[in-house]
Design a protein around this motif. Structure first.
Motif, PDB file in Angstrom:
ATOM      1  N   LEU A 101      -5.869  57.902  54.968  1.00 18.65           N
ATOM      2  CA  LEU A 101      -4.905  58.886  55.260  1.00 18.65           C
ATOM      3  C   LEU A 101      -5.436  60.323  54.541  1.00 18.65           C
ATOM      4  CD1 LEU A 101      -2.110  59.812  55.836  1.00 18.65           C
ATOM      5  CD2 LEU A 101      -1.365  59.495  53.437  1.00 18.65           C
TER       6      LEU A 101
ATOM      7  N   SER B 135       2.111  56.856  60.048  1.00 17.19           N
ATOM      8  CA  SER B 135       1.821  55.985  59.314  1.00 17.19           C
ATOM      9  C   SER B 135       2.966  55.403  58.275  1.00 17.19           C
ATOM     10  CB  SER B 135       0.469  56.014  58.439  1.00 17.19           C
ATOM     11  OG  SER B 135      -0.410  56.383  59.465  1.00 17.19           O
ATOM     12  N   THR B 136       2.973  54.142  57.918  1.00 16.16           N
ATOM     13  CA  THR B 136       3.809  53.590  56.670  1.00 16.16           C
ATOM     14  C   THR B 136       3.456  54.135  55.381  1.00 16.16           C
ATOM     15  OG1 THR B 136       4.164  51.843  58.230  1.00 16.16           O
ATOM     16  CG2 THR B 136       4.943  51.583  55.851  1.00 16.16           C
TER      17      THR B 136
ATOM     18  N   CYS C  89       1.538  44.040  58.687  1.00 14.39           N
ATOM     19  CA  CYS C  89       2.535  45.114  58.269  1.00 14.39           C
ATOM     20  C   CYS C  89       3.462  44.434  57.213  1.00 14.39           C
ATOM     21  CB  CYS C  89       3.627  45.857  59.607  1.00 14.39           C
ATOM     22  SG  CYS C  89       2.469  46.953  60.363  1.00 14.39           S
TER      23      CYS C  89
ATOM     24  N   CYS D 254      -1.710  58.584  62.450  1.00 12.73           N
ATOM     25  CA  CYS D 254      -1.493  57.090  62.947  1.00 12.73           C
ATOM     26  C   CYS D 254      -2.718  56.290  62.076  1.00 12.73           C
ATOM     27  CB  CYS D 254      -1.175  56.710  64.316  1.00 12.73           C
ATOM     28  SG  CYS D 254      -0.300  57.783  65.249  1.00 12.73           S
TER      29      CYS D 254
ATOM     30  N   PRO E   1      -4.730  53.976  59.440  1.00 10.97           N
ATOM     31  CA  PRO E   1      -4.084  52.594  58.509  1.00 10.97           C
ATOM     32  C   PRO E   1      -3.906  52.896  57.338  1.00 10.97           C
ATOM     33  CG  PRO E   1      -6.455  52.117  59.427  1.00 10.97           C
ATOM     34  CD  PRO E   1      -6.063  53.657  59.769  1.00 10.97           C
ATOM     35  N   THR E   2      -2.651  52.263  56.621  1.00 10.83           N
ATOM     36  CA  THR E   2      -2.294  52.751  55.129  1.00 10.83           C
ATOM     37  C   THR E   2      -2.284  51.318  54.352  1.00 10.83           C
ATOM     38  OG1 THR E   2       0.140  52.740  55.784  1.00 10.83           O
ATOM     39  CG2 THR E   2      -0.978  54.751  55.296  1.00 10.83           C
TER      40      THR E   2
END
Ligand SMILES: NC(=O)c1ccc[n+]([C@@H]2O[C@H](COP(=O)([O-])OP(=O)(O)OC[C@H]3O[C@@H](n4cnc5c(N)ncnc54)[C@H](O)[C@@H]3O)[C@@H](O)[C@H]2O)c1
Length: 407
Positions: free
Chosen positions: A93, A114-115, A251, A77, A79-80
């Motif tokens: 990541l 994560s996205t 986001c 989880c 950040p991206t």
């Protein structure tokens, strides 16, 4: 099980698994955050989770990846974000994946929450693990769909899940079924990734449309919200999006951009997404023009009080908040700008065009409201006394329609 990244996504997920009876090791690279959690102190303003996690005796927060060496599964989880280039910053990541490759037992499951853009999980996670000699690890993707500030229960939002292969999908699905009311498998990792981006791109385009429509209504002498009230009576084929001072948050702008970039890189022309991004960029500047029009005099020397700085109602997040641009540009035009946002912590600064802190009104009082030549409503937090604004302000630009709705 492990949760890597104890932020807005990871911490509630960890808490949900602890509630479901699992032992959870939470890994974060932020030592301060780990110390706070270990002491049972909250790190997310809107969710009181830390005390419950501590009391459960089933949660360990750590900065040491080795503590995950017995975990049969780990949720990632981290950040991206977008890099300065506008492309995905793969750093957090890649670091998390490398840490897991070094410690997880054979055959463990890695679920990316994560996205990511389509293909991200396959290349940046499964590919990277294989390159690090960990092709034995199962890999799944399950995009998070949190709605900050809305008070929605995590478990009630259907959870998409996809696997690199059948075994990965089965493992991730059965785990998430312990926590979520509805788990929805998708046919590939890429479908799950693209679905998440499309959901946020949908919001981006519709918020842009709402703001463009509001400007058209103003030109036509129509009340945009009255038109929306009327349109919203249609029981099918219409979802209401309200105009506002612009789009913000962490986001939606990022995810719409990730989708547009991925589409361009693949040779498509995502013109609507790119146009929406330009509309969002312009919108706070139009609010500044609306301030001048409402005042009916030059902005220089005018006392302007901004109400709400967070990017949306009932959150304390100012990432890409349109209010920051409005404040800066009003100050640049010579206005005396002050602000009030009861949800922002005491150390939060709203800066002018030269980076100087603008005065903050800790409490909203009738005197401050009546002293202002113009009060600008930028965020419709429920805890603001809107009746006081109604009765005390001399002139109001209400970009959220909160005064119209009765607060
Ligand atoms: N917050 C939301 O509303 C939301 C909703 C849906 C999806 N997402 C997506 O979820 C992901 C996480 O977002 P978030 O809001 O939780 O971020 P966040 O910034 O709130 O938290 C991320 C946490 O990860 C930690 N971290 C960063 N790199 C790390 C590493 N290599 N190893 C261990 N810890 C690390 C940070 O210290 C931080 O505590 C992003 O991809 C985001 O786009 C967020």
């Amino acid at each position: 099980m492990g949760v890597v990244g104890l932020g807005g996504v990871g911490l509630p997920l960890a808490a949900a698994y602890v509630d479901a009876g699992f032992r959870v090791v939470g890994l974060d690279r932020d030592a301060q955050r780990v110390r706070e959690l270990a002491a049972g102190r909250d790190v997310l303003r809107h969710q009181a989770l830390a005390a419950g996690l501590l009391e459960s005796g089933r949660f360990l927060a750590t900065t040491d990846p080795e503590r995950l060496s017995h975990c049969a599964a780990a949720f990632v989880c981290v950040p991206t974000p977008l890099a300065a280039s506008g492309l995905l910053d793969e750093g957090p990541l890649s670091t998390a994946v490398a840490a897991l490759a070094g410690v997880l037992p054979r055959g463990a499951l890695v679920v990316i929450e994560s996205t990511l853009p389509p293909g991200g999980t396959r290349t940046l996670v499964a590919g990277a693990l294989a390159a690090q000699g960990r092709a034995d690890l199962l890999v799944a993707h399950s995009p998070e769909r949190e709605d900050p500030g809305a008070g929605r229960s995590l478990r009630a939002v259907p959870k998409l899940v996809a696997g690199r292969d059948e075994r990965s999908l089965r493992a991730a699905r059965s785990l998430h079924e312990c926590v979520f009311d509805s788990v929805v498998p998708t046919e590939s990792l890429e479908v799950a990734e693209a679905a998440k981006l499309y959901e946020n791109a949908y919001r981006s385009v519709n918020i842009a449309l709402a703001n463009e429509f509001a400007a058209a209504c103003a030109a036509l002498g129509l009340d945009a919200r009255a038109v929306l009230d009327a349109a919203a009576t249609k029981p099918f084929g219409f979802q209401r999006f309200d105009p506002g001072p612009g789009m913000g948050g962490h986001c939606i702008p990022k995810d719409a951009r990730l989708l547009a970039n991925a589409a361009r890189a693949a040779g498509a022309s995502p013109e609507l997404l790119e146009l929406a991004a330009r509309i969002h960029e312009r919108r706070p500047l139009l609010v500044v023009e609306e301030c001048a029009a409402k005042l009916g005099r030059p902005l220089a020397g005018a006392r302007v009080l901004l109400l709400g700085v967070a990017y949306k109602r009932d959150v304390d997040v100012t990432t890409h908040a349109p209010a920051l641009v409005v404040a800066r540009e009003l100050a640049r035009a010579g206005a005396e700008v002050g602000w009030h946002d009861p949800l922002l912590s005491a150390d939060r600064v709203v800066a002018d065009h030269a980076g100087r802190a603008l005065p903050r009104f800790e409490r909203l009082e009738a005197e401050a409201l009546s002293r202002a030549d113009l009060v600008v409503v930028l965020t419709d937090h429920r805890c603001i006394d809107w009746d006081l604004v109604r009765t005390s302000a001399r002139a109001v630009l209400d970009t959220r329609g909160v005064l119209r709705q009765g607060g």
